[in-house]
Design a protein around this motif. Structure first.
Motif, PDB file in Angstrom:
ATOM      1  N   VAL A  16       0.817  -1.220   0.000  1.00 21.60           N
ATOM      2  CA  VAL A  16       0.000   0.000   0.000  1.00 21.60           C
ATOM      3  C   VAL A  16       0.846   1.265   0.000  1.00 21.60           C
ATOM      4  O   VAL A  16       0.319   2.373  -0.148  1.00 21.60           O
ATOM      5  CB  VAL A  16      -0.944   0.024   1.223  1.00 21.60           C
ATOM      6  N   GLY A  17       2.150   1.136   0.164  1.00 19.62           N
ATOM      7  CA  GLY A  17       3.020   2.293   0.179  1.00 19.62           C
ATOM      8  C   GLY A  17       3.193   2.888   1.565  1.00 19.62           C
ATOM      9  O   GLY A  17       2.663   2.356   2.554  1.00 19.62           O
ATOM     10  N   VAL A  18       3.951   4.001   1.638  1.00 13.45           N
ATOM     11  CA  VAL A  18       4.225   4.639   2.924  1.00 13.45           C
ATOM     12  C   VAL A  18       4.145   6.151   2.779  1.00 13.45           C
ATOM     13  O   VAL A  18       4.267   6.707   1.683  1.00 13.45           O
ATOM     14  CB  VAL A  18       5.634   4.275   3.449  1.00 13.45           C
ATOM     15  N   VAL A  19       3.921   6.807   3.916  1.00 13.95           N
ATOM     16  CA  VAL A  19       4.016   8.268   4.008  1.00 13.95           C
ATOM     17  C   VAL A  19       5.345   8.585   4.676  1.00 13.95           C
ATOM     18  O   VAL A  19       5.677   8.035   5.733  1.00 13.95           O
ATOM     19  CB  VAL A  19       2.851   8.862   4.827  1.00 13.95           C
ATOM     20  N   ILE A  20       6.121   9.461   4.047  1.00  8.15           N
ATOM     21  CA  ILE A  20       7.419   9.877   4.590  1.00  8.15           C
ATOM     22  C   ILE A  20       7.286  11.302   5.115  1.00  8.15           C
ATOM     23  O   ILE A  20       6.741  12.176   4.433  1.00  8.15           O
ATOM     24  CB  ILE A  20       8.512   9.810   3.507  1.00  8.15           C
ATOM     25  N   GLY A  21       7.773  11.535   6.309  1.00 10.05           N
ATOM     26  CA  GLY A  21       7.713  12.874   6.877  1.00 10.05           C
ATOM     27  C   GLY A  21       8.373  12.945   8.230  1.00 10.05           C
ATOM     28  O   GLY A  21       8.917  11.952   8.735  1.00 10.05           O
ATOM     29  N   ALA A  22       8.325  14.128   8.837  1.00  5.81           N
ATOM     30  CA  ALA A  22       8.950  14.335  10.145  1.00  5.81           C
ATOM     31  C   ALA A  22       8.003  14.004  11.286  1.00  5.81           C
ATOM     32  O   ALA A  22       8.442  13.821  12.427  1.00  5.81           O
ATOM     33  CB  ALA A  22       9.440  15.773  10.260  1.00  5.81           C
ATOM     34  N   ASP A  23       6.710  13.928  10.998  1.00  7.84           N
ATOM     35  CA  ASP A  23       5.730  13.607  12.036  1.00  7.84           C
ATOM     36  C   ASP A  23       5.896  12.164  12.498  1.00  7.84           C
ATOM     37  O   ASP A  23       6.077  11.265  11.665  1.00  7.84           O
ATOM     38  CB  ASP A  23       4.326  13.828  11.484  1.00  7.84           C
ATOM     39  N   ARG A  24       5.827  11.963  13.801  1.00  7.58           N
ATOM     40  CA  ARG A  24       6.018  10.611  14.331  1.00  7.58           C
ATOM     41  C   ARG A  24       4.931   9.651  13.894  1.00  7.58           C
ATOM     42  O   ARG A  24       5.102   8.431  13.952  1.00  7.58           O
ATOM     43  CB  ARG A  24       6.069  10.650  15.859  1.00  7.58           C
ATOM     44  N   GLY A  25       3.804  10.178  13.431  1.00  4.74           N
ATOM     45  CA  GLY A  25       2.731   9.318  12.967  1.00  4.74           C
ATOM     46  C   GLY A  25       2.926   8.831  11.544  1.00  4.74           C
ATOM     47  O   GLY A  25       2.144   7.995  11.067  1.00  4.74           O
ATOM     48  N   CYS A  26       3.971   9.308  10.841  1.00  2.00           N
ATOM     49  CA  CYS A  26       4.239   8.848   9.470  1.00  2.00           C
ATOM     50  C   CYS A  26       4.775   7.424   9.481  1.00  2.00           C
ATOM     51  O   CYS A  26       5.380   6.976  10.457  1.00  2.00           O
ATOM     52  CB  CYS A  26       5.239   9.772   8.788  1.00  2.00           C
ATOM     53  N   ASP A  27       4.564   6.730   8.377  1.00  2.00           N
ATOM     54  CA  ASP A  27       5.091   5.366   8.265  1.00  2.00           C
ATOM     55  C   ASP A  27       6.614   5.368   8.340  1.00  2.00           C
ATOM     56  O   ASP A  27       7.224   4.468   8.917  1.00  2.00           O
ATOM     57  CB  ASP A  27       4.632   4.737   6.938  1.00  2.00           C
ATOM     58  N   VAL A  28       7.223   6.371   7.696  1.00  2.00           N
ATOM     59  CA  VAL A  28       8.673   6.543   7.760  1.00  2.00           C
ATOM     60  C   VAL A  28       8.921   7.915   8.368  1.00  2.00           C
ATOM     61  O   VAL A  28       8.818   8.947   7.696  1.00  2.00           O
ATOM     62  CB  VAL A  28       9.328   6.435   6.366  1.00  2.00           C
ATOM     63  N   ALA A  29       9.224   7.948   9.665  1.00  6.15           N
ATOM     64  CA  ALA A  29       9.433   9.202  10.385  1.00  6.15           C
ATOM     65  C   ALA A  29      10.919   9.552  10.380  1.00  6.15           C
ATOM     66  O   ALA A  29      11.744   8.827  10.940  1.00  6.15           O
ATOM     67  CB  ALA A  29       8.923   9.082  11.823  1.00  6.15           C
ATOM     68  N   LEU A  30      11.276  10.671   9.722  1.00  2.00           N
ATOM     69  CA  LEU A  30      12.666  11.088   9.599  1.00  2.00           C
ATOM     70  C   LEU A  30      12.989  12.174  10.620  1.00  2.00           C
ATOM     71  O   LEU A  30      12.120  12.944  11.030  1.00  2.00           O
ATOM     72  CB  LEU A  30      12.938  11.602   8.186  1.00  2.00           C
TER      73      LEU A  30
END
Length: 438
Positions: A16-30
């Motif tokens: 289904v893919g992922v959401v990348i971002g700085a928010d801790r709720g993202c699938d990939v939290a940077l």
């Protein structure tokens, strides 16, 4: 992640893919402060990866170009903030029983590593898949390419060898794709390139890692569409060519560094074959020595192969691989006169290579990066060989012992020639080696 605060992070991409971002709720939290809370999404597709920017403040870019929504090929490197993300398909490991043959074409070997290579070559030869041969100079990459051609349905067609590192960028383009009259100074007439010469057969692109980056899109078009435009021409020409390629470079690492296109790598490496160095297959030494003795008319010495001379050759590190062994035996016979025993041959080995192996001497007799890479390569081979011995060949256990991610361990094992891999493009199912000997 290739660069940024989270460099080294590896994640499996769900369907289904992922959401990348700085928010801790993202699938990939940077942790990169230049990344937006919800920066972009990445999802796998049949032809690569769908990348969508989510209105980020610093944008999502590929090769310096900002993108909103795009489908990118495998190997693409995406910039989000100050972070570089490379998108790769999952490795496919295909269990293939070792071959029962002692040779494929002019490649010979009884060692487990070579029998595994033979098994892959036998299957690859029957297909039309592109093949990428990886290995040090002198390991037999051109012989392997020739073997694939000779055992394929194209065996009656031409087998053309093209060295990608042998000319300037302008000449490489002309010699590979051809040119029309007047295309450049000195182009007095039309000239066919290597693809035209290989029509109906196989084109072996040697040292593909040296192909100029600017020409790689044109080669990719040929592989995907079967057509190229000659230098100075306007109309595309179509050719029926199977491409096999080889390099001694770490081409996968070059993809990560941006020195080689990821989409081209995955097009070439539908089947990826790692040819082991001679020092990793020393049980083949006696057979190879016998072959070289026969070739130079010294077959009478074959029954006497053994003793101190063979022990000395077995202890040697063989930086030049099988090509160096061939030269050592040929020189020994030429200088040996009428000797009647293998142990009487004047075998001369490179003293610098022996010193480097025993005393870890580092010499400035080659470019810095080449010398450094040789040290790193040797460390990896020796470390990994001992790691596999200690773990009993269990890769999961080996990864835990080494403190490495399994996928990273697999990649360094492949690079060291200690593990074979079959790589498929998403839409598929499933050196100047010159006169290499194998």
């Amino acid at each position: 992640m290739l660069a940024g605060p989270d460099a080294g992070l590896e994640l499996d991409l769900p369907p289904v893919g992922v959401v990348i971002g700085a928010d801790r709720g993202c699938d990939v939290a940077l942790t990169d402060p230049s990344v937006s809370a919800r920066h972009c999404t990445v999802a796998p597709s049949a032809s690569g990866f769908v990348i969508s920017d989510l209105g980020s403040r610093n944008g999502t870019s590929i090769d310096g170009v900002a993108v909103q929504k795009v489908t990118a090929p495998p190997g693409v490197i995406v910039r989000v903030g100050h972070t570089l993300v490379q998108l790769l398909p999952a490795d496919e490991v295909v269990a293939i029983p070792p071959s029962t043959r002692a040779n494929v074409g002019a490649l010979w070997g009884d060692s487990p590593g070579m029998r595994q290579v033979f098994a892959i070559l036998e299957r690859a030869a029957r297909s039309e898949a592109s093949v990428l041969f990886l290995g040090e100079s002198g390991t037999g990459k051109e012989l392997a390419a020739r073997a694939v051609h000779d055992e394929s349905p194209r065996k009656d067609g031409p087998f053309i060898v093209f060295d990608c590192g042998a000319a300037t960028e302008t000449l490489v383009e002309s010699e590979l794709f051809g040119h029309v009259r007047g295309a450049f100074t000195g182009a007095a007439s039309d000239r066919q390139g290597a693809f035209a010469a290989a029509h109906g057969g196989t084109l072996f692109l040697d040292e593909i890692g040296d192909l100029p980056l600017a020409l790689q899109p044109k080669l990719l078009r040929m592989l995907e569409a079967g057509e190229v435009v000659p230098v100075g021409g306007r109309k595309p020409e179509r050719y029926d060519v199977r491409v096999v390629a080889a390099t001694h470079r770490d081409v996968f690492g070059e993809v990560a560094r941006g020195g080689f296109r990821g989409d081209l790598y995955y097009r070439l490496a539908v089947v990826e074959v790692h040819l082991p160095p001679l020092r990793a297959r020393k049980e083949d030494l006696a057979r190879l020595i016998a072959i070289f003795l026969e070739r130079v008319g010294a077959g009478a010495l074959v029954p006497t192969i053994g003793g101190p001379a063979l022990e000395r050759l077995t202890a040697y590190h063989w930086p030049g691989n099988v090509r160096e062994l061939r030269n050592v035996i040929t020189r020994a016979v030429a200088l040996g006169g009428g000797v009647t025993s293998f142990n009487e041959l004047p075998i001369l080995l490179r003293p610098t290579a022996q010193r480097e192996e025993t005393a870890e001497v580092v010499r400035a007799d080659r470019p810095f990066h080449d010398a450094k890479q040789a040290v790193v390569d040797r460390f990896e081979r020796e470390y990994l060989t001992d790691l596999l011995r200690r773990s009993g060949g269990n890769l999961s256990a080996a990864a835990r012992m080494a403190g490495l991610e399994r996928k990273f361990l697999y990649k360094v094992l492949e690079r060291a020639g200690l593990r074979q891999r079959s790589t498929a493009a998403p839409e598929e199912a499933g050196d100047g080696d010159g006169d290499d000997d194998g």
